[in-house]
Design an enzyme around this catalytic site. Sequence first.
Site, PDB file in Angstrom:
ATOM      1  N   GLU A   1       0.643  -1.198   0.082  1.00 50.26           N
ATOM      2  CA  GLU A   1      -0.013   0.169  -0.312  1.00 50.26           C
ATOM      3  C   GLU A   1       0.973   1.418   0.190  1.00 50.26           C
ATOM      4  O   GLU A   1       0.609   1.944   0.505  1.00 50.26           O
ATOM      5  CB  GLU A   1      -1.073   0.457   1.097  1.00 50.26           C
ATOM      6  CG  GLU A   1      -1.600  -1.075   1.181  1.00 50.26           C
ATOM      7  CD  GLU A   1      -3.391  -1.186   2.118  1.00 50.26           C
ATOM      8  OE1 GLU A   1      -2.747  -0.138   2.734  1.00 50.26           O
ATOM      9  OE2 GLU A   1      -4.018  -1.748   2.182  1.00 50.26           O
TER      10      GLU A   1
ATOM     11  N   GLU B   1      -5.430  -8.362   0.851  1.00 56.75           N
ATOM     12  CA  GLU B   1      -5.996  -8.343   1.951  1.00 56.75           C
ATOM     13  C   GLU B   1      -7.641  -8.408   1.649  1.00 56.75           C
ATOM     14  O   GLU B   1      -7.531  -8.073   0.504  1.00 56.75           O
ATOM     15  CB  GLU B   1      -5.195  -6.478   2.901  1.00 56.75           C
ATOM     16  CG  GLU B   1      -3.960  -7.599   3.501  1.00 56.75           C
ATOM     17  CD  GLU B   1      -3.450  -5.821   3.912  1.00 56.75           C
ATOM     18  OE1 GLU B   1      -4.627  -5.080   4.024  1.00 56.75           O
ATOM     19  OE2 GLU B   1      -2.370  -5.635   3.794  1.00 56.75           O
TER      20      GLU B   1
END
Length: 481
Positions: free
Chosen positions: A170, A381
Amino acid sequence: MEYQQLAPFPQDFLWGSASAAYQIEGAYQEAGKGQSVWDQFVRIPGKTFKATNGDVAVDHYHRYQEDVALMARAGLKAYRFSISWPRVLPTGRGTVNEEGLAFYDRLIDELIANQIEPIVTIYHWDLPQALQDEYGGWESRQIIPDFTAYAALLFERFGDRVRHWVTLNEQNIFITHGYLTAEHPPAVMDAKRTYQANHMANLANASVIKLFHEKGYQGGNGPSFAYSPTYALDADPVNQIAADDAEQLNANLWLDIYAWGRYPKLILNYWAREGLLPDITAADQALLQDPLARPDFMGLNYYQTTTVTANPLVGGVGLTKQNTSGKKGTSQASGVPGLFKTSDNPYMQQTDWDWNIDPEGLRMALRRIESRYNLPVLITENGLGAYDRLEGAGEVHDEYRIVFLKAHIQAIQEAITDGVTVIGYTTWSFTDLLSWTNGYQKRYGFVYVDRDETDEKELNRYPKDSFYWYQRVIRSNGQQL
Ligand code: BG6
């Protein structure tokens, strides 16, 4: 598209769960580990929920065998975890901490002995503090060779046993939260510096992927992107343009670089107008465009979608911080004046932290990645942060998590039927863990860990109802949801 019958999950689909070093390991200054920027940031008053930190976290460093045994019991095919950079290189570069590497050797071997494939995230936000102090971390070009040398060390040491590597977790979150909203270290609020640091991260990412391919390691490599696809609130054309702007600024800005090695033209124009252009050299462009720097898959972290409307240039809504209190309905609209602002979506429910619950959004994310970039996707995720209650003889009845995950798995299957190549799904998370700025009350795991913000208790592990449900899902390769 609607189907009468959905395509099955591939036979070798990687059903798994994920974690990050800082959120689970603890042992924050044990066995030669150096400090990370998070070790220091959490000590600044007001930065995390009830001043929680990862000093002990859920003590996975000492209890990894118990955790892996639980993973084996759940039947996980894969486990995604991150390596703590300062655990293996205490000052970020140079002297290697053998004890740190040995921990990951033990963990990887334990996983393999239990037929669980290790998926390694190279960077999940715990930058060595030494590099932040020495040259400002991600803002300096020096991070590129340092990050590449760190990754090279991991490839050499673990490349014989690891097939899937995630380069940066991320980047869009650690850069924007670190440099735009100051929610993460180094707690800067400066748009120009944001995009400069982001450019360095792009180069570091490309450099590592290029090295991986040049050296011919087995397996694949890719970044994990936190993608929240954008919808316009309605068919009003100005809101549609706002949604497109949000998609350009919040997604294409990163995904285009990963997949194509170039920034979207609309963003370059926007940066030029606002005086935000990063310093992009010809050598940078050559690295970003190098075919060897292309990822083998796109890692997707999916939690929610965003709905937007137009936002006036003068007097428009600016960026706001996330709800970290867990008090539902306390979030504020957030936006960029002149581009877009967030809006409630009447078709969606929210979690207690005001995250939109939208399984179809996962299908949308997968479809958009496939149709724009034509890359396989590893869902690295996805999960529900919720309050859980430990009851009676160690039971947690988390039906709401099962409902959430079931709907998201159905959406993945629909996307596979649409024609998207999805190679695996590692839910967030396996055990409960520290949520960076939300403490321990926002739980994601299949396994409850008995601790809270103020009391570490015994850190005992208790499989939740969702644990047994996921076990069945995996056993049936996604047929029994
Ligand atoms: C992702 C991160 O942003 O979302 C994880 O990669 C994080 O590290 C997860 O924990 C959930 O976010 P939060 O803020 O609810 O813990």
